[in-house]
Design a protein around this motif. Sequence first.
Motif, PDB file in Angstrom:
ATOM      1  N   MET A   5      53.214 -52.624 -30.617  1.00 41.39           N
ATOM      2  CA  MET A   5      52.354 -51.628 -30.099  1.00 41.39           C
ATOM      3  C   MET A   5      50.643 -52.038 -30.262  1.00 41.39           C
ATOM      4  O   MET A   5      50.191 -51.973 -29.465  1.00 41.39           O
ATOM      5  CB  MET A   5      52.666 -50.293 -31.020  1.00 41.39           C
ATOM      6  CG  MET A   5      52.031 -49.080 -30.533  1.00 41.39           C
ATOM      7  SD  MET A   5      50.375 -48.928 -31.676  1.00 41.39           S
ATOM      8  CE  MET A   5      51.145 -47.855 -32.725  1.00 41.39           C
ATOM      9  N   TYR A   6      50.526 -52.680 -31.696  1.00 40.18           N
ATOM     10  CA  TYR A   6      49.143 -52.916 -31.850  1.00 40.18           C
ATOM     11  C   TYR A   6      48.253 -53.951 -30.722  1.00 40.18           C
ATOM     12  O   TYR A   6      47.495 -53.223 -30.341  1.00 40.18           O
ATOM     13  CB  TYR A   6      49.102 -53.513 -33.150  1.00 40.18           C
ATOM     14  CG  TYR A   6      49.661 -52.556 -34.368  1.00 40.18           C
ATOM     15  CD1 TYR A   6      49.433 -51.321 -34.600  1.00 40.18           C
ATOM     16  CD2 TYR A   6      50.814 -53.009 -34.999  1.00 40.18           C
ATOM     17  CE1 TYR A   6      50.228 -50.369 -35.466  1.00 40.18           C
ATOM     18  CE2 TYR A   6      51.700 -52.303 -35.768  1.00 40.18           C
ATOM     19  CZ  TYR A   6      51.166 -50.823 -35.995  1.00 40.18           C
ATOM     20  OH  TYR A   6      51.866 -50.065 -36.866  1.00 40.18           O
ATOM     21  N   PRO A   7      49.025 -55.143 -30.585  1.00 37.14           N
ATOM     22  CA  PRO A   7      48.312 -56.028 -29.464  1.00 37.14           C
ATOM     23  C   PRO A   7      48.411 -55.441 -27.953  1.00 37.14           C
ATOM     24  O   PRO A   7      47.517 -55.485 -27.202  1.00 37.14           O
ATOM     25  CB  PRO A   7      48.791 -57.186 -29.655  1.00 37.14           C
ATOM     26  CG  PRO A   7      50.140 -57.249 -30.170  1.00 37.14           C
ATOM     27  CD  PRO A   7      50.141 -55.848 -31.226  1.00 37.14           C
ATOM     28  N   HIS A   8      49.670 -54.573 -27.875  1.00 40.37           N
ATOM     29  CA  HIS A   8      49.778 -54.042 -26.625  1.00 40.37           C
ATOM     30  C   HIS A   8      48.864 -52.822 -26.217  1.00 40.37           C
ATOM     31  O   HIS A   8      48.284 -53.063 -25.143  1.00 40.37           O
ATOM     32  CB  HIS A   8      51.165 -53.371 -26.471  1.00 40.37           C
ATOM     33  CG  HIS A   8      51.561 -52.624 -25.245  1.00 40.37           C
ATOM     34  ND1 HIS A   8      51.654 -53.098 -24.166  1.00 40.37           N
ATOM     35  CD2 HIS A   8      51.751 -51.302 -25.273  1.00 40.37           C
ATOM     36  CE1 HIS A   8      51.742 -52.082 -23.326  1.00 40.37           C
ATOM     37  NE2 HIS A   8      51.726 -50.848 -24.191  1.00 40.37           N
ATOM     38  N   SER A  31      45.222 -54.363 -26.095  1.00 42.39           N
ATOM     39  CA  SER A  31      44.882 -55.232 -24.860  1.00 42.39           C
ATOM     40  C   SER A  31      44.587 -54.214 -23.631  1.00 42.39           C
ATOM     41  O   SER A  31      43.657 -54.512 -22.840  1.00 42.39           O
ATOM     42  CB  SER A  31      46.055 -56.148 -24.453  1.00 42.39           C
ATOM     43  OG  SER A  31      46.375 -56.883 -25.524  1.00 42.39           O
ATOM     44  N   GLY A  44      53.026 -57.723 -23.378  1.00 44.91           N
ATOM     45  CA  GLY A  44      53.414 -56.901 -24.565  1.00 44.91           C
ATOM     46  C   GLY A  44      54.345 -55.774 -24.272  1.00 44.91           C
ATOM     47  O   GLY A  44      55.548 -55.301 -25.158  1.00 44.91           O
TER      48      GLY A  44
END
Lengths: 40, 159, 245
Positions: free
Chosen positions: C38-41, C44, C91
Amino acid sequence: MTDAGFVIAAYGVILGGLALYTVTLWRRLRAAASRDDEGR
Amino acid sequence: MTVAPPTEPVLSPPRRPWGILVLVGVVVLVVAWLAFSSVGNALVYYQEPHELLARGDAAVGETVRLGGQVEPGSVEREAAGEAYELRFVVTDGHASIPVVTANAPTASFREGTGAVVEGALGADGVFVATQVIVKHDENYEAPAPGTQPSDNSFIPADG
Amino acid sequence: MKTRILGFVALAAVVSAAIVGLFVVPPDLNQGDAQRIMYPHVASAWLAYLSFGVTAVGGVLWLWRRDLRFDAVALSGAEIGVMFTAFAIWGGMMWGRPVWGVFWQWEDPRLTTTALLLALYVGYLLLRRLTEDPERRATRAAIVGLVAAIDIPIVHFSVEWWRGLHQTATIASPERALDPAAPMVFVGTLMGTLAAFSLAWLYLMIRRYELARAELAREEEARRGRLRAVQAAAANLRSQEEAAR
């Protein structure tokens, strides 16, 4: 594939993609600079 | 010795902007179509139990997606050798439909969670699902100190 | 030089954020480790919105002020936005398979409108290659960039407007902004990842803008060169005529 596999695939492609884009950008900048020198 | 410098158009002849206008038009149409046709229910991702039941016998046998909550207390699993069967009830608060499937959902499947099942309603009123998609919501929760998420886990193949 | 320092800071921040997201925060109770995606998704996706917003604003400023530097900013936003959109989609697929059970669902409005967003801005970049004249190119790109920007709010609010598989916003919605539906460690990790990715975004935007300026300067130089060649040829012809007379 396990959860860990998906997590690695996600982080790997995103972080790897950022690194790849950055390096490609440096190459393009260097190429643009060297072409400028030829022009002069 | 005066030579008039050539003007710009000699070097880059003007081009007609039709291509761009067509492209912009197509983009506007696609966006408008996406925006308004979905509002008009032409692109509904899933039907809720009361909507499917309201169509009566017409809905029987038709491949659809059914979405709602997994009714707490309704989940039954049977796994004997190769055979796997999962039964649960999907509800939208107004109506409920029992679901049976031979395909295990992911480990995030829970009682009370959202689920979207693909398949068809049988004549006996039981929805036979070929796929169970777990529709988790926007809420997140950390496991209690000293525990692992697996302690809370639904194990799809567990008999 | 300052940009270089920014680059080092961004690198350190992104690496730290990844370490925190992968190893430090606890996994979600229901989704397990897959939720770490979830964090980089989400970071982004938010940076993709920002990039395309910059492209739209840059396009408007070009149309208004007729300064090609604004077009260079718009181009930088589109290219970097395409990258972040691709990251968000990738992601999301890697998150969707273990949690939903599927990589992709075409009928989901959030997924479909995001795919459209990617296609629109890939189209924007292709269109720029078709036009040689910098000013014409900037004008066409500005129009496409503005039209494509319509999809940004559609993507964001698709989860509220239409029924789908994708969950609604945990933080970025009016009711949630002050009362996020996640524990503070998750929210903090997301904000940290967003900050780190934003630093990387800023660094890449600056470098991409520099590249765009260098390419513009080269185009201008080539144009002047052609102009000089034509002038020289004309002068040569003129002197030959005079000599013949």
